[in-house]
Design an enzyme around this catalytic site. Structure first.
Site, PDB file in Angstrom:
ATOM      1  N   ASN A 209       0.843  -1.201   0.000  1.00  0.00           N
ATOM      2  CA  ASN A 209       0.000   0.000   0.000  1.00  0.00           C
ATOM      3  C   ASN A 209       0.874   1.246   0.000  1.00  0.00           C
ATOM      4  O   ASN A 209       2.097   1.149   0.018  1.00  0.00           O
ATOM      5  CB  ASN A 209      -0.968  -0.022   1.192  1.00  0.00           C
ATOM      6  CG  ASN A 209      -0.228  -0.083   2.504  1.00  0.00           C
ATOM      7  OD1 ASN A 209       0.534   0.810   2.845  1.00  0.00           O
ATOM      8  ND2 ASN A 209      -0.428  -1.174   3.249  1.00  0.00           N
ATOM      9  N   ASP A 278      -4.364  -6.054   4.511  1.00  0.00           N
ATOM     10  CA  ASP A 278      -5.422  -6.917   5.046  1.00  0.00           C
ATOM     11  C   ASP A 278      -5.483  -8.265   4.326  1.00  0.00           C
ATOM     12  O   ASP A 278      -6.085  -9.203   4.816  1.00  0.00           O
ATOM     13  CB  ASP A 278      -6.777  -6.203   4.936  1.00  0.00           C
ATOM     14  CG  ASP A 278      -6.861  -5.035   5.912  1.00  0.00           C
ATOM     15  OD1 ASP A 278      -6.416  -5.211   7.063  1.00  0.00           O
ATOM     16  OD2 ASP A 278      -7.333  -3.953   5.520  1.00  0.00           O
ATOM     17  N   LYS A 288       9.363 -16.868 -10.577  1.00  0.00           N
ATOM     18  CA  LYS A 288       8.575 -15.779 -11.161  1.00  0.00           C
ATOM     19  C   LYS A 288       7.436 -16.347 -12.020  1.00  0.00           C
ATOM     20  O   LYS A 288       7.654 -17.231 -12.851  1.00  0.00           O
ATOM     21  CB  LYS A 288       9.482 -14.897 -12.025  1.00  0.00           C
ATOM     22  CG  LYS A 288       8.740 -13.700 -12.576  1.00  0.00           C
ATOM     23  CD  LYS A 288       9.572 -12.880 -13.535  1.00  0.00           C
ATOM     24  CE  LYS A 288       8.699 -11.795 -14.138  1.00  0.00           C
ATOM     25  NZ  LYS A 288       9.335 -11.121 -15.263  1.00  0.00           N
ATOM     26  N   PHE A 326      -4.640   3.561  14.565  1.00  0.00           N
ATOM     27  CA  PHE A 326      -4.939   4.552  13.529  1.00  0.00           C
ATOM     28  C   PHE A 326      -6.117   4.033  12.711  1.00  0.00           C
ATOM     29  O   PHE A 326      -6.302   2.825  12.599  1.00  0.00           O
ATOM     30  CB  PHE A 326      -3.721   4.744  12.608  1.00  0.00           C
ATOM     31  CG  PHE A 326      -2.737   5.740  13.151  1.00  0.00           C
ATOM     32  CD1 PHE A 326      -1.955   5.432  14.252  1.00  0.00           C
ATOM     33  CD2 PHE A 326      -2.607   6.988  12.555  1.00  0.00           C
ATOM     34  CE1 PHE A 326      -1.054   6.357  14.767  1.00  0.00           C
ATOM     35  CE2 PHE A 326      -1.706   7.916  13.051  1.00  0.00           C
ATOM     36  CZ  PHE A 326      -0.926   7.599  14.154  1.00  0.00           C
ATOM     37  N   LYS A 340     -13.798   1.051  14.985  1.00  0.00           N
ATOM     38  CA  LYS A 340     -12.504   0.373  15.186  1.00  0.00           C
ATOM     39  C   LYS A 340     -12.023   0.526  16.624  1.00  0.00           C
ATOM     40  O   LYS A 340     -11.440  -0.384  17.206  1.00  0.00           O
ATOM     41  CB  LYS A 340     -11.447   0.938  14.221  1.00  0.00           C
ATOM     42  CG  LYS A 340     -11.667   0.478  12.793  1.00  0.00           C
ATOM     43  CD  LYS A 340     -10.686   1.108  11.831  1.00  0.00           C
ATOM     44  CE  LYS A 340     -11.157   0.831  10.401  1.00  0.00           C
ATOM     45  NZ  LYS A 340     -10.364   1.506   9.389  1.00  0.00           N
ATOM     46  N   LYS A 344     -11.429  -2.865  18.648  1.00  0.00           N
ATOM     47  CA  LYS A 344     -10.058  -3.211  19.029  1.00  0.00           C
ATOM     48  C   LYS A 344      -9.746  -2.792  20.468  1.00  0.00           C
ATOM     49  O   LYS A 344      -8.591  -2.842  20.879  1.00  0.00           O
ATOM     50  CB  LYS A 344      -9.064  -2.613  18.022  1.00  0.00           C
ATOM     51  CG  LYS A 344      -9.387  -3.062  16.574  1.00  0.00           C
ATOM     52  CD  LYS A 344      -8.328  -2.739  15.550  1.00  0.00           C
ATOM     53  CE  LYS A 344      -8.880  -3.016  14.141  1.00  0.00           C
ATOM     54  NZ  LYS A 344      -7.877  -3.177  13.116  1.00  0.00           N
TER      55      LYS A 344
HETATM   56  N1  CTP Z   1      -4.282  -3.166  11.914  1.00  0.00           N
HETATM   57  C1  CTP Z   1      -3.694  -4.321  12.391  1.00  0.00           C
HETATM   58  N2  CTP Z   1      -3.736  -5.465  11.653  1.00  0.00           N
HETATM   59  C2  CTP Z   1      -4.366  -5.500  10.457  1.00  0.00           C
HETATM   60  C3  CTP Z   1      -4.987  -4.330   9.970  1.00  0.00           C
HETATM   61  C4  CTP Z   1      -4.923  -3.180  10.722  1.00  0.00           C
HETATM   62  O1  CTP Z   1      -3.127  -4.296  13.477  1.00  0.00           O
HETATM   63  N3  CTP Z   1      -4.388  -6.618   9.752  1.00  0.00           N
HETATM   64  C5  CTP Z   1      -4.249  -1.947  12.735  1.00  0.00           C
HETATM   65  C6  CTP Z   1      -3.627  -0.752  12.039  1.00  0.00           C
HETATM   66  O2  CTP Z   1      -2.242  -0.647  12.304  1.00  0.00           O
HETATM   67  C7  CTP Z   1      -4.405   0.420  12.631  1.00  0.00           C
HETATM   68  C8  CTP Z   1      -5.773  -0.183  12.941  1.00  0.00           C
HETATM   69  O3  CTP Z   1      -5.567  -1.578  13.023  1.00  0.00           O
HETATM   70  O4  CTP Z   1      -3.852   0.880  13.835  1.00  0.00           O
HETATM   71  C9  CTP Z   1      -6.828   0.132  11.912  1.00  0.00           C
HETATM   72  O5  CTP Z   1      -6.317  -0.150  10.626  1.00  0.00           O
HETATM   73  P1  CTP Z   1      -7.123   0.181   9.303  1.00  0.00           P
HETATM   74  O6  CTP Z   1      -6.341  -0.319   8.118  1.00  0.00           O
HETATM   75  O7  CTP Z   1      -7.586   1.602   9.307  1.00  0.00           O
HETATM   76  O8  CTP Z   1      -8.443  -0.662   9.473  1.00  0.00           O
HETATM   77  P2  CTP Z   1      -8.791  -2.183   9.329  1.00  0.00           P
HETATM   78  O9  CTP Z   1      -8.979  -2.729  10.721  1.00  0.00           O
HETATM   79  O10 CTP Z   1      -7.829  -2.891   8.466  1.00  0.00           O
HETATM   80  O11 CTP Z   1     -10.240  -2.094   8.657  1.00  0.00           O
HETATM   81  P3  CTP Z   1     -10.655  -1.645   7.157  1.00  0.00           P
HETATM   82  O12 CTP Z   1      -9.559  -2.109   6.246  1.00  0.00           O
HETATM   83  O13 CTP Z   1     -11.928  -2.353   6.938  1.00  0.00           O
HETATM   84  O14 CTP Z   1     -10.821  -0.162   7.157  1.00  0.00           O
END
Ligand code: CTP
Length: 408
Positions: A209, A278, A288, A326, A340, A344
């Site tokens: 990302n 995710d 490859k 975040f 969130k 969490k």
């Molecule tokens: N986070 C995490 N592990 C993941 C995804 C996210 O620990 N697999 C943590 C991130 O570091 C951040 C928080 O969870 O502090 C929220 O991350 P974000 O990407 O905004 O949200 P997601 O929980 O992944 O939800 P979505 O993608 O549906 O917005």
């Protein structure tokens, strides 16, 4: 950040004095009032005019040489931090033995007596640095509460290698800011995660990302200068390691999870600023993948979910630890961030609308909302990420104050 803050900068006769010109410029850029004091030997390297032009103030010189308009006692009293950069072996020796034979050592001895914050940036040849006299002097000065920055190791002006290089101006500036704003995170262990993760498909291709890691790195840097012991677990970024922190590099979400879980029990605060992927490719191909293979309809990219690290960790025994997450959103920022925060079980969530050009990924500014566990919202203006980090850490300090000191 240092607006109208008086800083005294002592300059001694070391080749690293060229870096102090940059330090003066950086201090001025932060809004500090800089007053330089030069020893006679320092003037064999550069003329006072250089520092006069950079600081926009008269440079104080040894008495009897050039009349200077400063009342040095008043100036010592006014300064929030007294920095000496470079600090030669000679200066360390004089200060450690109470010698006050020129204007700079007189002012330093005076400042030491009134316990003003003093920061020394030693710079010398590696063997001089290793000498028992210098080491003993440094131990003594530290015992007296004097702060030291560096020296770093590396190539020295004389051609030798080893410890003795004066710290870079940015690092010295950071330490000055820490002394001005106070060490309110001293003794705290803070774990920050930052940057993106990279999920490999084959040896060439990855799923990742746009996170640059800037927000997490600023958090780590500012926490360290406020006195915390910081570990930064970082995905791949272009950023240099902030000084004085323990940097651990990872690549995938799985590696990030392993490291975070391993380090979490020894921390007081976890700030999860990493943009964790995710999803990852379901299968890793050790060779490859040719495009002809990838094109075929039955070979479409299959994904599987990565673990939600923060969610997993929030279920561990908390024992007074502070958990901060975040929320990177492109719409419905506040409701999504609140969801969130609850899911969490966080103490604070930093809600970030990453669709705005001046916020979020890759840029140096950010506009965020801080949402606390009771869902109170504080909307911050658009700020440099360094200042956003300060605000988040102010909240960390407040949360920690409400808890009894946890035993990590
Ligand atoms: N986070 C995490 N592990 C993941 C995804 C996210 O620990 N697999 C943590 C991130 O570091 C951040 C928080 O969870 O502090 C929220 O991350 P974000 O990407 O905004 O949200 P997601 O929980 O992944 O939800 P979505 O993608 O549906 O917005």
């Amino acid at each position: 950040m240092l607006k109208d803050t008086p800083i005294l900068l002592g300059l001694t006769g070391g080749i690293a004095i060229y870096k102090s010109a940059e330090l003066t410029r950086l201090l001025r850029r932060e809004g500090a009032e800089v007053y330089c004091v030069m020893t006679r030997n320092s003037r064999r390297f550069v003329q006072p005019l250089l520092f006069e032009a950079l600081s926009q103030n008269r440079v104080a010189l040894d008495e009897g040489e050039v009349a200077h308009p400063f009342d040095h006692i008043r100036l010592s009293e006014k300064a929030r931090v007294f920095v000496v950069a470079p600090a030669t072996a000679n200066l360390l020796g004089k200060l450690a033995s109470g010698v006050a034979d020129n204007l700079l050592t007189t002012m330093l001895t005076y400042a030491l007596g009134r316990r003003a914050p003093i920061l020394l940036a030693p710079a010398m040849n590696a063997n001089m640095y290793k000498s028992p006299a210098v080491q003993e002097n440094l131990r003594r000065l530290k015992k007296w509460g004097i702060h030291l920055v560096g020296p770093a190791s590396g190539e020295l002006a004389c051609g030798d290698e080893g410890p003795g290089r004066m710290s870079e101006p940015e690092e010295i500036l950071d330490r000055i800011k820490g002394l001005v704003h106070g060490l309110d995170l001293a003794g705290r262990k803070i774990l920050v995660t930052a940057g993106p993760t990279r999920e490999p498909l084959d040896p060439i291709r990855v799923l990742s990302n746009r996170s640059s890691g800037k927000m997490g790195y600023e958090l780590a840097r500012v926490a360290a200068r406020r006195g915390a012991r910081v570990t930064l677990v970082s995905g791949p970024t272009q950023l240099a390691a902030p000084p004085g922190i323990n940097l651990v590099r990872i690549e995938t979400a799985e590696e990030l999870k392993k490291k975070t879980e391993e380090l979490y029990p020894q921390t007081n605060v976890l700030i999860m600023a990493a943009a964790v992927a995710d999803f990852r490719p379901r299968r890793f191909h050790s060779q490859k993948q040719k495009k002809t293979e990838m094109k075929s309809a039955d070979n479409l990219l299959e994904l599987s979910s990565t673990p939600d690290i923060l969610k997993e960790i929030s279920k561990y025994p908390r024992r007074g630890r502070v958990l901060i997450g975040f929320a990177a959103e492109s719409e419905n920022t506040i409701p999504n961030a609140k969801a969130k925060l609850q899911a969490k079980n966080l103490d604070l969530i930093v809600a970030n609308d990453v669709s705005r050009p001046e916020s979020g990924f890759e840029v140096s500014t950010n506009q965020v909302c801080l949402i606390s566990a009771d869902e109170k919202i504080e909307e911050l203006p658009l700020l440099p990420k360094e200042e956003v980090a300060e605000k988040i850490l102010d909240r960390v300090v407040k949360i920690l104050e409400t808890r009894r000191r946890p035993k990590p």
